[in-house]
Design a protein around this motif. Structure first.
Motif, PDB file in Angstrom:
ATOM      1  N   ILE A   1      10.950  14.268   4.521  1.00  0.00           N
ATOM      2  CA  ILE A   1      10.875  12.800   4.137  1.00  0.00           C
ATOM      3  C   ILE A   1      12.022  12.243   4.137  1.00  0.00           C
ATOM      4  O   ILE A   1      12.758  12.374   2.847  1.00  0.00           O
ATOM      5  N   GLU A   2      12.828  11.384   4.766  1.00  0.00           N
ATOM      6  CA  GLU A   2      13.915  10.721   4.569  1.00  0.00           C
ATOM      7  C   GLU A   2      13.775   9.531   3.708  1.00  0.00           C
ATOM      8  O   GLU A   2      14.499   9.581   2.412  1.00  0.00           O
ATOM      9  N   SER A   3      12.847   8.598   4.168  1.00  0.00           N
ATOM     10  CA  SER A   3      12.506   7.402   2.991  1.00  0.00           C
ATOM     11  C   SER A   3      11.315   6.944   3.333  1.00  0.00           C
ATOM     12  O   SER A   3      10.639   7.127   4.196  1.00  0.00           O
ATOM     13  N   ALA A   4      10.850   5.998   2.476  1.00  0.00           N
ATOM     14  CA  ALA A   4       9.496   5.381   2.721  1.00  0.00           C
ATOM     15  C   ALA A   4       9.683   3.906   2.146  1.00  0.00           C
ATOM     16  O   ALA A   4      10.397   3.798   1.065  1.00  0.00           O
ATOM     17  N   GLY A   5       8.578   3.235   2.480  1.00  0.00           N
ATOM     18  CA  GLY A   5       8.537   1.674   1.965  1.00  0.00           C
ATOM     19  C   GLY A   5       7.113   1.392   2.171  1.00  0.00           C
ATOM     20  O   GLY A   5       6.484   1.748   2.822  1.00  0.00           O
ATOM     21  N   TRP A   6       6.857   0.489   0.979  1.00  0.00           N
ATOM     22  CA  TRP A   6       5.406  -0.146   1.214  1.00  0.00           C
ATOM     23  C   TRP A   6       5.553  -1.787   1.111  1.00  0.00           C
ATOM     24  O   TRP A   6       6.422  -2.121   0.334  1.00  0.00           O
ATOM     25  N   GLU A   7       4.587  -2.539   1.846  1.00  0.00           N
ATOM     26  CA  GLU A   7       4.533  -3.831   1.999  1.00  0.00           C
ATOM     27  C   GLU A   7       3.287  -4.329   2.522  1.00  0.00           C
ATOM     28  O   GLU A   7       3.154  -3.888   3.596  1.00  0.00           O
ATOM     29  N   ASN A   8       2.611  -4.938   1.669  1.00  0.00           N
ATOM     30  CA  ASN A   8       1.275  -5.675   1.953  1.00  0.00           C
ATOM     31  C   ASN A   8       0.252  -4.743   2.535  1.00  0.00           C
ATOM     32  O   ASN A   8      -0.208  -4.855   3.546  1.00  0.00           O
ATOM     33  N   GLY A   9       0.104  -3.609   2.007  1.00  0.00           N
ATOM     34  CA  GLY A   9      -0.782  -2.562   2.317  1.00  0.00           C
ATOM     35  C   GLY A   9      -0.154  -1.461   3.670  1.00  0.00           C
ATOM     36  O   GLY A   9      -1.049  -0.902   4.097  1.00  0.00           O
ATOM     37  N   SER A  10       0.880  -1.707   3.995  1.00  0.00           N
ATOM     38  CA  SER A  10       1.625  -0.861   4.950  1.00  0.00           C
ATOM     39  C   SER A  10       2.486  -0.160   4.428  1.00  0.00           C
ATOM     40  O   SER A  10       3.333  -0.262   3.907  1.00  0.00           O
ATOM     41  N   LEU A  11       2.333   1.266   4.806  1.00  0.00           N
ATOM     42  CA  LEU A  11       3.146   2.196   4.366  1.00  0.00           C
ATOM     43  C   LEU A  11       4.120   2.744   5.411  1.00  0.00           C
ATOM     44  O   LEU A  11       3.478   3.366   6.366  1.00  0.00           O
TER      45      LEU A  11
ATOM     46  N   TYR B   1       6.499   6.633  10.975  1.00  0.00           N
ATOM     47  CA  TYR B   1       5.188   6.206  11.080  1.00  0.00           C
ATOM     48  C   TYR B   1       4.722   5.157  10.066  1.00  0.00           C
ATOM     49  O   TYR B   1       5.323   5.053   9.009  1.00  0.00           O
ATOM     50  N   VAL B   2       3.748   4.187  10.385  1.00  0.00           N
ATOM     51  CA  VAL B   2       3.336   3.369   9.534  1.00  0.00           C
ATOM     52  C   VAL B   2       1.696   3.731   9.252  1.00  0.00           C
ATOM     53  O   VAL B   2       0.947   3.900  10.342  1.00  0.00           O
ATOM     54  N   TYR B   3       1.491   3.702   8.074  1.00  0.00           N
ATOM     55  CA  TYR B   3      -0.133   3.932   7.533  1.00  0.00           C
ATOM     56  C   TYR B   3      -0.495   2.589   6.991  1.00  0.00           C
ATOM     57  O   TYR B   3      -0.005   1.898   6.220  1.00  0.00           O
ATOM     58  N   GLY B   4      -1.676   2.213   7.806  1.00  0.00           N
ATOM     59  CA  GLY B   4      -2.037   1.044   7.653  1.00  0.00           C
ATOM     60  C   GLY B   4      -3.301   0.975   6.205  1.00  0.00           C
ATOM     61  O   GLY B   4      -4.041   1.871   6.100  1.00  0.00           O
ATOM     62  N   GLY B   5      -3.399  -0.008   5.437  1.00  0.00           N
ATOM     63  CA  GLY B   5      -4.489  -0.168   4.439  1.00  0.00           C
ATOM     64  C   GLY B   5      -4.040   0.741   3.210  1.00  0.00           C
ATOM     65  O   GLY B   5      -5.140   1.092   2.589  1.00  0.00           O
ATOM     66  N   VAL B   6      -2.878   1.066   2.885  1.00  0.00           N
ATOM     67  CA  VAL B   6      -2.709   1.756   1.929  1.00  0.00           C
ATOM     68  C   VAL B   6      -2.658   0.845   0.494  1.00  0.00           C
ATOM     69  O   VAL B   6      -1.680   0.072   0.808  1.00  0.00           O
ATOM     70  N   PRO B   7      -3.402   1.096  -0.461  1.00  0.00           N
ATOM     71  CA  PRO B   7      -3.201   0.372  -1.695  1.00  0.00           C
ATOM     72  C   PRO B   7      -1.704   0.611  -2.477  1.00  0.00           C
ATOM     73  O   PRO B   7      -1.413   1.651  -2.397  1.00  0.00           O
ATOM     74  N   GLU B   8      -1.491  -0.489  -3.076  1.00  0.00           N
ATOM     75  CA  GLU B   8      -0.282  -0.188  -3.711  1.00  0.00           C
ATOM     76  C   GLU B   8      -0.408   0.834  -4.846  1.00  0.00           C
ATOM     77  O   GLU B   8       0.842   1.395  -5.133  1.00  0.00           O
ATOM     78  N   GLU B   9      -1.363   1.285  -5.570  1.00  0.00           N
ATOM     79  CA  GLU B   9      -1.639   2.394  -6.534  1.00  0.00           C
ATOM     80  C   GLU B   9      -1.353   3.550  -5.878  1.00  0.00           C
ATOM     81  O   GLU B   9      -0.894   4.564  -6.235  1.00  0.00           O
TER      82      GLU B   9
END
Length: 70
Positions: free
Chosen positions: A11-21, A31-39
Motif C-alpha cells: 500500500i502506497e497511501s490511504a485517506g479517509w473522508e466522510n466514510g470513504s476510504l 480503490y475506494v471503499y464505501g461506508g467505512v467508519p472513522e474508527e
C-alpha cells in the motif's frame, strides 16, 4: 481527500473522508471503499500491518470500486 503514506509493502497511501476510504497500491491501482467508519480508519492507520488489516477487515466488510474503472 488527504492521502497519507502507509507503512506497507503493498500500500502506497490511504485517506479517509466522510466514510470513504481510498487506498492507493504501489502497483498503481486505487480503490475506494464505501461506508467505512472513522474508527475503522483509525485502526487501519495504527495497524501493525496495513495490508493484513485491509485483507481481514476492510476487503471483506466494505464494497470497493476501482478508481478510473469504466
Amino acid at each position: 481527500m488527504l492521502m497519507e503514506k502507509m507503512k506497507s509493502s503493498n500500500i502506497e497511501s490511504a485517506g479517509w473522508e466522510n466514510g470513504s476510504l481510498q487506498v492507493r497500491f504501489k502497483n498503481g491501482g486505487t480503490y475506494v471503499y464505501g461506508g467505512v467508519p472513522e474508527e475503522v480508519w483509525t485502526k487501519f492507520q495504527k495497524a501493525e500491518s496495513a495490508g493484513a488489516f485491509l485483507a481481514k477487515v476492510i476487503i471483506p466488510g466494505y464494497r470497493a470500486s476501482k478508481v478510473g474503472a469504466a
